[in-house]
Design a protein around this motif. Sequence first.
Motif, PDB file in Angstrom:
ATOM      1  N   ALA A   1       0.829  -1.209   0.000  1.00 25.42           N
ATOM      2  CA  ALA A   1       0.000   0.000   0.000  1.00 25.42           C
ATOM      3  C   ALA A   1       0.862   1.257   0.000  1.00 25.42           C
ATOM      4  O   ALA A   1       0.551   2.246  -0.675  1.00 25.42           O
ATOM      5  CB  ALA A   1      -0.926  -0.004   1.211  1.00 25.42           C
ATOM      6  N   ILE A   2       1.958   1.230   0.743  1.00 33.37           N
ATOM      7  CA  ILE A   2       2.842   2.392   0.820  1.00 33.37           C
ATOM      8  C   ILE A   2       3.526   2.651  -0.517  1.00 33.37           C
ATOM      9  O   ILE A   2       3.829   3.793  -0.867  1.00 33.37           O
ATOM     10  CB  ILE A   2       3.870   2.198   1.955  1.00 33.37           C
ATOM     11  CG1 ILE A   2       3.152   2.279   3.304  1.00 33.37           C
ATOM     12  CG2 ILE A   2       4.986   3.229   1.889  1.00 33.37           C
ATOM     13  CD1 ILE A   2       4.000   1.884   4.480  1.00 33.37           C
ATOM     14  N   GLU A   3       3.752   1.588  -1.286  1.00 32.52           N
ATOM     15  CA  GLU A   3       4.348   1.760  -2.606  1.00 32.52           C
ATOM     16  C   GLU A   3       3.383   2.436  -3.576  1.00 32.52           C
ATOM     17  O   GLU A   3       3.798   3.063  -4.547  1.00 32.52           O
ATOM     18  CB  GLU A   3       4.772   0.398  -3.176  1.00 32.52           C
ATOM     19  CG  GLU A   3       5.869  -0.306  -2.394  1.00 32.52           C
ATOM     20  CD  GLU A   3       7.168   0.476  -2.375  1.00 32.52           C
ATOM     21  OE1 GLU A   3       7.408   1.247  -3.327  1.00 32.52           O
ATOM     22  OE2 GLU A   3       7.932   0.333  -1.409  1.00 32.52           O
ATOM     23  N   VAL A   4       2.081   2.300  -3.305  1.00 32.39           N
ATOM     24  CA  VAL A   4       1.064   2.808  -4.231  1.00 32.39           C
ATOM     25  C   VAL A   4       0.513   4.161  -3.808  1.00 32.39           C
ATOM     26  O   VAL A   4       0.319   5.054  -4.633  1.00 32.39           O
ATOM     27  CB  VAL A   4      -0.096   1.792  -4.357  1.00 32.39           C
ATOM     28  CG1 VAL A   4      -1.230   2.366  -5.204  1.00 32.39           C
ATOM     29  CG2 VAL A   4       0.410   0.484  -4.953  1.00 32.39           C
ATOM     30  N   HIS A   5       0.274   4.329  -2.500  1.00 34.18           N
ATOM     31  CA  HIS A   5      -0.411   5.518  -2.007  1.00 34.18           C
ATOM     32  C   HIS A   5       0.566   6.511  -1.376  1.00 34.18           C
ATOM     33  O   HIS A   5       1.633   6.139  -0.897  1.00 34.18           O
ATOM     34  CB  HIS A   5      -1.485   5.123  -0.993  1.00 34.18           C
ATOM     35  CG  HIS A   5      -2.522   4.204  -1.555  1.00 34.18           C
ATOM     36  ND1 HIS A   5      -3.518   4.630  -2.399  1.00 34.18           N
ATOM     37  CD2 HIS A   5      -2.701   2.861  -1.412  1.00 34.18           C
ATOM     38  CE1 HIS A   5      -4.274   3.606  -2.749  1.00 34.18           C
ATOM     39  NE2 HIS A   5      -3.803   2.524  -2.164  1.00 34.18           N
ATOM     40  N   ASP A   6       0.155   7.758  -1.371  1.00 32.50           N
ATOM     41  CA  ASP A   6       0.993   8.846  -0.869  1.00 32.50           C
ATOM     42  C   ASP A   6       0.657   9.116   0.596  1.00 32.50           C
ATOM     43  O   ASP A   6      -0.130  10.001   0.917  1.00 32.50           O
ATOM     44  CB  ASP A   6       0.757  10.096  -1.716  1.00 32.50           C
ATOM     45  CG  ASP A   6       1.713  11.220  -1.360  1.00 32.50           C
ATOM     46  OD1 ASP A   6       2.735  10.937  -0.706  1.00 32.50           O
ATOM     47  OD2 ASP A   6       1.438  12.372  -1.733  1.00 32.50           O
TER      48      ASP A   6
ATOM     49  N   SER B   1      13.696  -0.852   5.908  1.00 37.65           N
ATOM     50  CA  SER B   1      13.645  -0.616   4.470  1.00 37.65           C
ATOM     51  C   SER B   1      14.162   0.771   4.127  1.00 37.65           C
ATOM     52  O   SER B   1      13.833   1.754   4.780  1.00 37.65           O
ATOM     53  CB  SER B   1      12.212  -0.771   3.958  1.00 37.65           C
ATOM     54  OG  SER B   1      12.123  -0.360   2.617  1.00 37.65           O
ATOM     55  N   LYS B   2      14.944   0.855   3.064  1.00 37.75           N
ATOM     56  CA  LYS B   2      15.479   2.136   2.596  1.00 37.75           C
ATOM     57  C   LYS B   2      14.893   2.505   1.233  1.00 37.75           C
ATOM     58  O   LYS B   2      15.456   3.297   0.493  1.00 37.75           O
ATOM     59  CB  LYS B   2      17.009   2.059   2.489  1.00 37.75           C
ATOM     60  CG  LYS B   2      17.706   1.695   3.792  1.00 37.75           C
ATOM     61  CD  LYS B   2      17.451   2.725   4.876  1.00 37.75           C
ATOM     62  CE  LYS B   2      18.213   2.369   6.148  1.00 37.75           C
ATOM     63  NZ  LYS B   2      17.950   3.330   7.241  1.00 37.75           N
ATOM     64  N   ALA B   3      13.742   1.899   0.903  1.00 36.87           N
ATOM     65  CA  ALA B   3      13.125   2.174  -0.395  1.00 36.87           C
ATOM     66  C   ALA B   3      12.803   3.657  -0.523  1.00 36.87           C
ATOM     67  O   ALA B   3      12.437   4.308   0.457  1.00 36.87           O
ATOM     68  CB  ALA B   3      11.845   1.349  -0.558  1.00 36.87           C
ATOM     69  N   PRO B   4      12.926   4.226  -1.723  1.00 36.36           N
ATOM     70  CA  PRO B   4      12.676   5.659  -1.916  1.00 36.36           C
ATOM     71  C   PRO B   4      11.313   6.112  -1.421  1.00 36.36           C
ATOM     72  O   PRO B   4      11.174   7.198  -0.879  1.00 36.36           O
ATOM     73  CB  PRO B   4      12.808   5.823  -3.443  1.00 36.36           C
ATOM     74  CG  PRO B   4      13.709   4.722  -3.866  1.00 36.36           C
ATOM     75  CD  PRO B   4      13.378   3.570  -2.955  1.00 36.36           C
ATOM     76  N   ARG B   5      10.280   5.271  -1.611  1.00 36.91           N
ATOM     77  CA  ARG B   5       8.937   5.666  -1.208  1.00 36.91           C
ATOM     78  C   ARG B   5       8.816   5.776   0.309  1.00 36.91           C
ATOM     79  O   ARG B   5       7.895   6.387   0.822  1.00 36.91           O
ATOM     80  CB  ARG B   5       7.907   4.650  -1.720  1.00 36.91           C
ATOM     81  CG  ARG B   5       7.685   4.684  -3.203  1.00 36.91           C
ATOM     82  CD  ARG B   5       6.812   5.844  -3.601  1.00 36.91           C
ATOM     83  NE  ARG B   5       5.441   5.695  -3.139  1.00 36.91           N
ATOM     84  CZ  ARG B   5       4.498   6.599  -3.335  1.00 36.91           C
ATOM     85  NH1 ARG B   5       4.780   7.723  -3.947  1.00 36.91           N
ATOM     86  NH2 ARG B   5       3.269   6.402  -2.905  1.00 36.91           N
ATOM     87  N   HIS B   6       9.757   5.163   1.037  1.00 29.22           N
ATOM     88  CA  HIS B   6       9.696   5.190   2.496  1.00 29.22           C
ATOM     89  C   HIS B   6      10.538   6.318   3.086  1.00 29.22           C
ATOM     90  O   HIS B   6      10.454   6.587   4.276  1.00 29.22           O
ATOM     91  CB  HIS B   6      10.201   3.868   3.081  1.00 29.22           C
ATOM     92  CG  HIS B   6       9.481   2.663   2.565  1.00 29.22           C
ATOM     93  ND1 HIS B   6       9.921   1.386   2.794  1.00 29.22           N
ATOM     94  CD2 HIS B   6       8.350   2.537   1.830  1.00 29.22           C
ATOM     95  CE1 HIS B   6       9.099   0.526   2.212  1.00 29.22           C
ATOM     96  NE2 HIS B   6       8.148   1.204   1.621  1.00 29.22           N
ATOM     97  N   ALA B   7      11.346   6.967   2.263  1.00 28.35           N
ATOM     98  CA  ALA B   7      12.350   7.893   2.785  1.00 28.35           C
ATOM     99  C   ALA B   7      11.745   9.050   3.574  1.00 28.35           C
ATOM    100  O   ALA B   7      12.270   9.440   4.617  1.00 28.35           O
ATOM    101  CB  ALA B   7      13.197   8.426   1.628  1.00 28.35           C
ATOM    102  N   ASP B   8      10.654   9.629   3.078  1.00 24.71           N
ATOM    103  CA  ASP B   8      10.056  10.795   3.729  1.00 24.71           C
ATOM    104  C   ASP B   8       8.863  10.438   4.602  1.00 24.71           C
ATOM    105  O   ASP B   8       8.192  11.327   5.126  1.00 24.71           O
ATOM    106  CB  ASP B   8       9.618  11.821   2.677  1.00 24.71           C
ATOM    107  CG  ASP B   8      10.802  12.397   1.921  1.00 24.71           C
ATOM    108  OD1 ASP B   8      11.881  12.505   2.527  1.00 24.71           O
ATOM    109  OD2 ASP B   8      10.647  12.725   0.733  1.00 24.71           O
TER     110      ASP B   8
END
Length: 227
Positions: free
Chosen positions: A39-44, A65-72
Amino acid sequence: MRVVLIAECRRLAAQVSLALAHVNTAVDTIADVADAREAIEVHDYDLLIADLDHAPHLLLEFMKSKAPRHADLRKMVCGGRDAMGAVKAAIDLGADDFLMKPFDAAELQLRVGCLSPLTSKKSESEQRLVYSFGPVSIDQSTNSVWLDQKLVELTPREHGVLSALIRRPGQAVSKEQIASKISSLDSHADPTAIETYVYRLRRKLEHPRIMIRTIRGLGYLLDLRRE
């Protein structure tokens, strides 16, 4: 603001959703950590709240996780006294706050407000609590809207639409961008609903100096009226 809550406990989910609904915050509750990751990969999302009384080892792996979508993505963890070991590990992994269970609605609202992108210290613009454009102002700290210094009563979703527009004055904001800020997974605002909220907002903010302009194919923008 949009929050994802990772928790199995239905009572906790209901408590969080009800408390944050009063401060115009949509909450998506997801029980499974893997589903939450998708869900975090899809939604803002603006904030993740994780219940460490539920599968703490999986949650801690997720927080690594250090994925870009999780950074902020801001992170808050909650748990009882038995979860203190996991809490320490979560803080070490970058969790921004911890809330001891049980907690009351006022404390949750205060903590979430402090982690809002509007009050974080990422940039000067994000620290602003009051946004103004022409005669209209919106105070994010009190959820109040003013037109020519007169208080305007808006519904939570009308408030969300205005918040999305006033933060990007003169720029088109798509229906999808607006929906992502005012919806939750179990209560999605479809394009027709967004049109309805904009229509109502236009009526409440009718003024000779400003307007909400429709840009075909792009969305809506808050603009000054041409003389």
